[in-house]
Design an enzyme around this catalytic site. Structure first.
Site, short mmCIF file in Angstrom:
data_model
loop_
_atom_site.label_atom_id
_atom_site.label_comp_id
_atom_site.label_asym_id
_atom_site.label_seq_id
_atom_site.Cartn_x
_atom_site.Cartn_y
_atom_site.Cartn_z
CB CYS A 148 40.03 47.60 40.94
SG CYS A 148 38.33 48.17 41.15
CG HIS A 159 39.50 46.28 36.39
ND1 HIS A 159 39.79 45.19 37.18
CD2 HIS A 159 38.63 47.05 37.09
CE1 HIS A 159 39.11 45.28 38.32
NE2 HIS A 159 38.40 46.41 38.29
CD GLU A 170 42.20 43.37 35.44
OE1 GLU A 170 41.03 43.28 35.87
OE2 GLU A 170 42.91 44.39 35.60
#
Length: 236
Positions: free
Chosen positions: A107, A210, A212
């Site tokens: 990001c 994202h 994660e």
């Protein structure tokens, strides 16, 4: 020995503490790495010493990046940026690249990576009429995948995912505009916003979404982090 992977941490919300989201830490742990938080410092010379002790660098999401760094005045739609934090991350990036340490940029991470290597950004993709789909979904469900991304063949992401198109989560209003010459584009959204890039040797990867927050539900996100940690393992 598990690879030591540095994750940048900031104190722009509370000067009494340095923070990074636990999702980045957990993603590294689940992928076999040891996460190390790197506190923001104005001592840029210290960045070289920090990177020397690491096996890889993860650049997380965060606030906007100062347009000063790519020679623009801020638009009224630009959000908060802190020039010194930008300089700190840029120095870490340049040191990691010089020392041939793997980098995963997420990001804000892909944006500061691009600026560090000579690229530019859209300060606001809506104001600059670059976007026609939603890139800034509700943050209430961070693991909801909302828009598609097309992967470019012969890229690390394509080899990892074995798919022409994937769906991603998306929380950004800035984005890569002119890609740095040393990076290769590897994924685009339907409205042609750059969604991923990599170095020619595949040791530097940036994604605008994202992964994660998807690592527990999406096999592709697991593959990306495992690939990154395996690269870092080679530096141990």
């Amino acid at each position: 020995m598990k690879p030591l992977i540095g994750i940048t941490a900031y104190n722009y919300q509370d000067n009494a503490s340095f923070v990074t989201k636990s999702t980045y830490i957990n993603a590294i742990l689940l992928s076999g790495g040891t996460p190390i938080l790197i506190p923001y410092t104005t001592d840029l010379m210290e960045c070289r010493n920090i990177v020397e002790k690491l096996d890889g660098l993860l650049l997380p999401g965060g606030i906007d990046i100062s347009p000063r760094l790519y020679k623009e005045e801020p638009l009224k739609e630009a959000g908060m940026s802190i020039h010194n934090i930008d300089l700190y991350e840029i120095r870490l990036i340049l040191e990691a690249k010089k020392q041939e340490k793997p980098i995963l940029a997420i990001c804000r991470g892909i944006q500061i990576l691009n600026v560090a290597l000579g690229g530019t950004l859209y300060q606001d993709i809506d104001a600059q009429k670059a976007a026609t789909i939603c890139h800034n979904q509700s943050i209430s469900i961070r693991d909801e995948m909302t828009h598609s991304v097309s992967l470019i063949s012969d890229s690390v992401l394509y080899r990892l995912y074995q798919q022409d198109k994937i769906y991603v989560n998306s929380y950004h209003h800035q984005a890569v505009k002119d890609l740095a010459k040393t990076l290769l584009p590897t994924a685009y959204s339907l409205d042609h916003i750059l969604e991923a890039c990599e170095s020619e040797d595949g040791r530097i990867i940036g994604v605008q979404w994202h992964p994660e927050t998807l690592i527990n539900t999406d096999k592709n996100s697991k593959k990306l982090f495992q690939y990154f940690v395996e690269l870092c393992q080679e530096k141990c």
